[in-house]
Write an enzyme that holds these catalytic residues in place. Structure first.
Site, PDB file in Angstrom:
ATOM      1  N   HIS A  72      66.350  50.511  12.281  1.00 21.37           N
ATOM      2  CA  HIS A  72      67.789  50.813  12.187  1.00 21.37           C
ATOM      3  C   HIS A  72      68.364  50.822  13.599  1.00 21.37           C
ATOM      4  O   HIS A  72      67.905  51.568  14.440  1.00 21.37           O
ATOM      5  CB  HIS A  72      68.023  52.170  11.523  1.00 21.37           C
ATOM      6  CG  HIS A  72      67.940  52.125  10.037  1.00 21.37           C
ATOM      7  ND1 HIS A  72      68.381  53.144   9.227  1.00 21.37           N
ATOM      8  CD2 HIS A  72      67.461  51.172   9.197  1.00 21.37           C
ATOM      9  CE1 HIS A  72      68.201  52.835   7.967  1.00 21.37           C
ATOM     10  NE2 HIS A  72      67.628  51.640   7.918  1.00 21.37           N
ATOM     11  N   TYR A 200      75.481  60.387   7.836  1.00 17.50           N
ATOM     12  CA  TYR A 200      75.574  61.845   8.009  1.00 17.50           C
ATOM     13  C   TYR A 200      77.022  62.234   7.718  1.00 17.50           C
ATOM     14  O   TYR A 200      77.948  61.709   8.347  1.00 17.50           O
ATOM     15  CB  TYR A 200      75.244  62.242   9.445  1.00 17.50           C
ATOM     16  CG  TYR A 200      73.793  62.086   9.842  1.00 17.50           C
ATOM     17  CD1 TYR A 200      73.305  60.872  10.316  1.00 17.50           C
ATOM     18  CD2 TYR A 200      72.914  63.163   9.754  1.00 17.50           C
ATOM     19  CE1 TYR A 200      71.968  60.741  10.687  1.00 17.50           C
ATOM     20  CE2 TYR A 200      71.578  63.036  10.140  1.00 17.50           C
ATOM     21  CZ  TYR A 200      71.122  61.822  10.594  1.00 17.50           C
ATOM     22  OH  TYR A 200      69.804  61.688  10.966  1.00 17.50           O
ATOM     23  N   PRO A 292      66.436  69.716  10.480  1.00 17.91           N
ATOM     24  CA  PRO A 292      66.170  68.266  10.365  1.00 17.91           C
ATOM     25  C   PRO A 292      67.386  67.376  10.624  1.00 17.91           C
ATOM     26  O   PRO A 292      67.280  66.165  10.620  1.00 17.91           O
ATOM     27  CB  PRO A 292      65.674  68.115   8.932  1.00 17.91           C
ATOM     28  CG  PRO A 292      66.092  69.340   8.221  1.00 17.91           C
ATOM     29  CD  PRO A 292      66.203  70.417   9.227  1.00 17.91           C
ATOM     30  N   LYS A 296      64.213  65.239  14.354  1.00 16.44           N
ATOM     31  CA  LYS A 296      63.380  65.454  15.529  1.00 16.44           C
ATOM     32  C   LYS A 296      62.035  66.112  15.248  1.00 16.44           C
ATOM     33  O   LYS A 296      61.139  66.075  16.095  1.00 16.44           O
ATOM     34  CB  LYS A 296      64.139  66.315  16.555  1.00 16.44           C
ATOM     35  CG  LYS A 296      65.321  65.597  17.157  1.00 16.44           C
ATOM     36  CD  LYS A 296      64.885  64.427  18.028  1.00 16.44           C
ATOM     37  CE  LYS A 296      65.967  63.374  18.164  1.00 16.44           C
ATOM     38  NZ  LYS A 296      65.497  62.047  17.749  1.00 16.44           N
ATOM     39  N   TYR A 384      69.337  60.664  19.811  1.00 15.26           N
ATOM     40  CA  TYR A 384      68.876  60.354  18.461  1.00 15.26           C
ATOM     41  C   TYR A 384      67.684  59.389  18.495  1.00 15.26           C
ATOM     42  O   TYR A 384      66.714  59.553  17.749  1.00 15.26           O
ATOM     43  CB  TYR A 384      70.011  59.749  17.625  1.00 15.26           C
ATOM     44  CG  TYR A 384      69.706  59.697  16.142  1.00 15.26           C
ATOM     45  CD1 TYR A 384      69.045  58.605  15.578  1.00 15.26           C
ATOM     46  CD2 TYR A 384      70.048  60.750  15.306  1.00 15.26           C
ATOM     47  CE1 TYR A 384      68.734  58.565  14.229  1.00 15.26           C
ATOM     48  CE2 TYR A 384      69.754  60.720  13.941  1.00 15.26           C
ATOM     49  CZ  TYR A 384      69.092  59.624  13.412  1.00 15.26           C
ATOM     50  OH  TYR A 384      68.780  59.595  12.078  1.00 15.26           O
TER      51      TYR A 384
HETATM   52  P1  FAS Z   1      52.717  70.504   9.478  1.00 15.72           P
HETATM   53  O1  FAS Z   1      53.307  71.790   8.956  1.00 15.72           O
HETATM   54  O2  FAS Z   1      53.135  69.214   8.903  1.00 15.72           O
HETATM   55  O3  FAS Z   1      51.114  70.572   9.304  1.00 15.72           O
HETATM   56  C1  FAS Z   1      50.406  71.763   9.540  1.00 15.72           C
HETATM   57  C2  FAS Z   1      49.121  71.702   8.725  1.00 15.72           C
HETATM   58  O4  FAS Z   1      48.356  72.883   9.015  1.00 15.72           O
HETATM   59  C3  FAS Z   1      49.392  71.709   7.219  1.00 15.72           C
HETATM   60  O5  FAS Z   1      48.681  70.665   6.597  1.00 15.72           O
HETATM   61  C4  FAS Z   1      48.902  73.083   6.765  1.00 15.72           C
HETATM   62  O6  FAS Z   1      48.353  73.056   5.465  1.00 15.72           O
HETATM   63  C5  FAS Z   1      47.851  73.404   7.803  1.00 15.72           C
HETATM   64  N1  FAS Z   1      47.651  74.850   8.019  1.00 15.72           N
HETATM   65  C6  FAS Z   1      48.592  75.815   8.045  1.00 15.72           C
HETATM   66  N2  FAS Z   1      48.005  77.011   8.272  1.00 15.72           N
HETATM   67  C7  FAS Z   1      46.661  76.785   8.396  1.00 15.72           C
HETATM   68  C8  FAS Z   1      45.540  77.608   8.637  1.00 15.72           C
HETATM   69  N3  FAS Z   1      45.688  78.925   8.816  1.00 15.72           N
HETATM   70  N4  FAS Z   1      44.306  77.030   8.681  1.00 15.72           N
HETATM   71  C9  FAS Z   1      44.164  75.690   8.537  1.00 15.72           C
HETATM   72  N5  FAS Z   1      45.203  74.841   8.300  1.00 15.72           N
HETATM   73  C10 FAS Z   1      46.429  75.399   8.231  1.00 15.72           C
HETATM   74  N6  FAS Z   1      61.170  66.548  10.219  1.00 15.72           N
HETATM   75  C11 FAS Z   1      61.967  65.480  10.428  1.00 15.72           C
HETATM   76  O7  FAS Z   1      61.918  64.891  11.506  1.00 15.72           O
HETATM   77  N7  FAS Z   1      62.826  65.058   9.432  1.00 15.72           N
HETATM   78  C12 FAS Z   1      62.873  65.680   8.210  1.00 15.72           C
HETATM   79  O8  FAS Z   1      63.637  65.286   7.351  1.00 15.72           O
HETATM   80  C13 FAS Z   1      62.050  66.787   7.959  1.00 15.72           C
HETATM   81  N8  FAS Z   1      62.059  67.421   6.736  1.00 15.72           N
HETATM   82  C14 FAS Z   1      61.242  68.515   6.533  1.00 15.72           C
HETATM   83  C15 FAS Z   1      61.226  69.187   5.299  1.00 15.72           C
HETATM   84  C16 FAS Z   1      60.396  70.311   5.104  1.00 15.72           C
HETATM   85  C17 FAS Z   1      60.399  71.038   3.757  1.00 15.72           C
HETATM   86  C18 FAS Z   1      59.581  70.780   6.158  1.00 15.72           C
HETATM   87  C19 FAS Z   1      58.710  72.014   5.995  1.00 15.72           C
HETATM   88  C20 FAS Z   1      59.585  70.108   7.381  1.00 15.72           C
HETATM   89  C21 FAS Z   1      60.411  68.970   7.572  1.00 15.72           C
HETATM   90  N9  FAS Z   1      60.421  68.265   8.786  1.00 15.72           N
HETATM   91  C22 FAS Z   1      61.208  67.192   9.005  1.00 15.72           C
HETATM   92  C23 FAS Z   1      59.597  68.673   9.861  1.00 15.72           C
HETATM   93  C24 FAS Z   1      58.195  68.156   9.601  1.00 15.72           C
HETATM   94  O9  FAS Z   1      58.237  66.784   9.415  1.00 15.72           O
HETATM   95  C25 FAS Z   1      57.346  68.616  10.735  1.00 15.72           C
HETATM   96  O10 FAS Z   1      57.993  68.432  11.990  1.00 15.72           O
HETATM   97  C26 FAS Z   1      55.992  67.951  10.773  1.00 15.72           C
HETATM   98  O11 FAS Z   1      55.396  68.115   9.525  1.00 15.72           O
HETATM   99  C27 FAS Z   1      55.217  68.608  11.893  1.00 15.72           C
HETATM  100  O12 FAS Z   1      53.889  68.271  11.752  1.00 15.72           O
HETATM  101  P2  FAS Z   1      52.737  69.334  12.094  1.00 15.72           P
HETATM  102  O13 FAS Z   1      53.011  69.923  13.421  1.00 15.72           O
HETATM  103  O14 FAS Z   1      51.459  68.619  11.842  1.00 15.72           O
HETATM  104  O15 FAS Z   1      52.938  70.523  11.064  1.00 15.72           O
HETATM  105  C1  PHB Z   2      64.930  61.707   5.882  1.00 20.13           C
HETATM  106  O1  PHB Z   2      65.008  60.499   5.597  1.00 20.13           O
HETATM  107  O2  PHB Z   2      64.197  62.510   5.255  1.00 20.13           O
HETATM  108  C2  PHB Z   2      65.762  62.235   7.022  1.00 20.13           C
HETATM  109  C3  PHB Z   2      66.390  61.345   7.862  1.00 20.13           C
HETATM  110  C4  PHB Z   2      67.150  61.833   8.917  1.00 20.13           C
HETATM  111  C5  PHB Z   2      67.279  63.193   9.097  1.00 20.13           C
HETATM  112  C6  PHB Z   2      66.640  64.094   8.245  1.00 20.13           C
HETATM  113  C7  PHB Z   2      65.879  63.611   7.195  1.00 20.13           C
HETATM  114  O3  PHB Z   2      68.042  63.672  10.123  1.00 20.13           O
END
Ligand code: FAS
Ligand code: PHB
Length: 389
Positions: A72, A200, A292, A296, A384
């Site tokens: 994009h 957005y 989100p 980032k 961005y």
């Molecule tokens: P994660 O949370 O992905 O991974 C951590 C891992 O550690 C998990 O698998 C968990 O099971 C494990 N864990 C936890 N506690 C533990 C323990 N005590 N022992 C062993 N393992 C354990 N980011 C965006 O950029 N755009 C988005 O749209 C977006 N939407 C999101 C929506 C939701 C609902 C959430 C929660 C996050 C979202 N994020 C988004 C952010 C997300 O993408 C995170 O930045 C990304 O998953 C970060 O990756 P990790 O640091 O690996 O953490």
């Molecule tokens: C998504 O596609 O999940 C998405 C994209 C951009 C954002 C947040 C979520 O800023």
């Protein structure tokens, strides 16, 4: 068991760090609380910066991404006064890559399997020991037995609710936080995206985002009160509200369909300092959370992994212990830059409960400057598409 780097958490941070370290000849063990299927079932981020894409290629995980992702070169922003596009390519010569975090995790698991990585799932009650000494160790329970892993370093990649951050003594860490008074109701649907690029939307009824995963899989979000539950939102109610908040030209022609995933995520900005405690290093959501709105979260996890990989490679392979002292400062500089951008995007696009009509007009004026001022567009596009590593 003994290893060089014990990695707590098998999400994107943990798996990517393990992949890079193993390819450099450094031993790792990944401890993951959930099952592999549970981790692979998560629906989260959708937009990757160039830095994250390049890191995945360096890790040997970029083939499918290269074949199936979508580039994009800009995104759209809309208000009740109309919609405009910020052209990333024209402003900063960059673009972003649309490729779901779910797919990134699949690719990382496949690459780790190919290297014969040790990833222990359903590892419960993980605890970190002797972090301040020279011989840290980790304990965990599995199949009713307690196990011990001796290591040289521990990478805390266990997300916001993990135990790594809590393993830094409370009087030795500083936490910065802003909790937003709303959440995002997200829907995934097997429908054609509403537009070629992301939209957005700032609307008096609340924020909306039209995103996608591929030409037949769309991802949408609307801002909802924190008191809302998924059960309160039928698919039809979601589509109706989304259409109210998007430009009519988009809303009138968009394809709707059954949701295949529907969830509400809270929004917060959070950073802990420092990111290092003795032999423990925090990475990704274990260290920080961004709303989100700026896309980032996953991308910051990638830059943390980059910095920690460089740090551990220098310390382990080049006996450069001084490198260990630099990780926290290097990572936090980029973290705070992304924290600011994510807060700014959230502040100008959402309807805050205590917001007045004056505040709404100020948001629209801010967006008008973004529409008409090249300097504003350059700053937005630079943030961005990703601040430099
Ligand atoms: P994660 O949370 O992905 O991974 C951590 C891992 O550690 C998990 O698998 C968990 O099971 C494990 N864990 C936890 N506690 C533990 C323990 N005590 N022992 C062993 N393992 C354990 N980011 C965006 O950029 N755009 C988005 O749209 C977006 N939407 C999101 C929506 C939701 C609902 C959430 C929660 C996050 C979202 N994020 C988004 C952010 C997300 O993408 C995170 O930045 C990304 O998953 C970060 O990756 P990790 O640091 O690996 O953490
Ligand atoms: C998504 O596609 O999940 C998405 C994209 C951009 C954002 C947040 C979520 O800023």
């Amino acid at each position: 068991m003994r290893t060089q780097v014990a990695i707590i958490g098998g999400g994107p941070s943990g798996l990517l760090l393990s992949q890079l370290l193993m390819r450099a000849g450094i031993e790792t063990v990944v401890l993951e609380r959930q099952t592999r299927d549970y981790v692979l079932g998560r629906i989260r981020a959708g937009v990757l910066e160039r830095g994250a894409v390049e890191l995945l290629h360096r890790a040997g995980c970029g083939d499918r991404l290269g074949d199936e992702s979508i580039a994009h070169e800009g995104c759209n922003l809309s208000t009740v006064n109309g919609m405009f596009r910020v052209d990333f390519q024209a402003r900063v010569g960059e673009s972003v890559t649309v490729y779901g975090q779910t797919e990134v995790t699949h690719d990382l698991y496949a690459a780790q399997d190919a290297l014969g990585a040790t990833i222990i799932h359903e590892a419960h009650n993980v605890a970190l020991h002797d972090l301040e000494g020279g011989a840290p160790w980790v304990s965990y329970e599995k199949d009713g037995q307690t196990h011990r892993i001796d290591c040289d370093f521990v990478a805390g990649c266990d997300g916001f609710h993990g135990i790594s951050r809590q393993s830094i003594p409370g009087d030795k860490r500083t936490e910065y936080e802003r909790v937003y008074p709303f959440g995002w109701l997200g829907v995934l649907s097997r429908t054609a995206p509403a537009a070629d690029e992301l939209i957005y939307a700032n609307h008096p009824r609340g924020f909306a985002l039209a995103s996608m995963r591929n030409p037949t899989l769309s991802r949408y979000y609307i801002q909802v009160p924190l008191s809302d539950t998924v059960e309160q939102w039928s698919d039809q109610a979601f589509w109706d509200e989304l259409r109210r908040r998007l430009p009519a030209s988009v809303a009138d022609s968009m394809q709707t369909g059954p949701s295949i995933e529907k969830s509400i995520a809270p929004l917060r900005s959070f950073v802990v300092e420092p990111l290092r405690w003795g032999r423990l290093f925090l990475v990704g959501d274990a260290a920080h959370i961004v709303p989100p709105t700026g896309a980032k979260g996953l991308n910051l996890a990638a830059s943390d992994v980059h910095y920690l990989f460089e740090t551990l490679r220098a310390a382990i392979l080049d006996a450069d212990a001084a490198a260990l002292d630099q990780y926290s400062t290097r990572a936090l500089t980029r973290i705070w830059g992304a924290m600011r951008f994510s807060w700014w995007m959230t502040s100008i696009l959402h309807r805050f409960p205590d917001q007045s009509d004056f505040d709404q007009k100020i948001q629209e004026a801010e967006l008008r400057q973004l529409e008409t001022m090249e300097s504003a567009q350059v700053t937005m596009a630079r943030n961005y598409t990703g601040l430099p590593y």
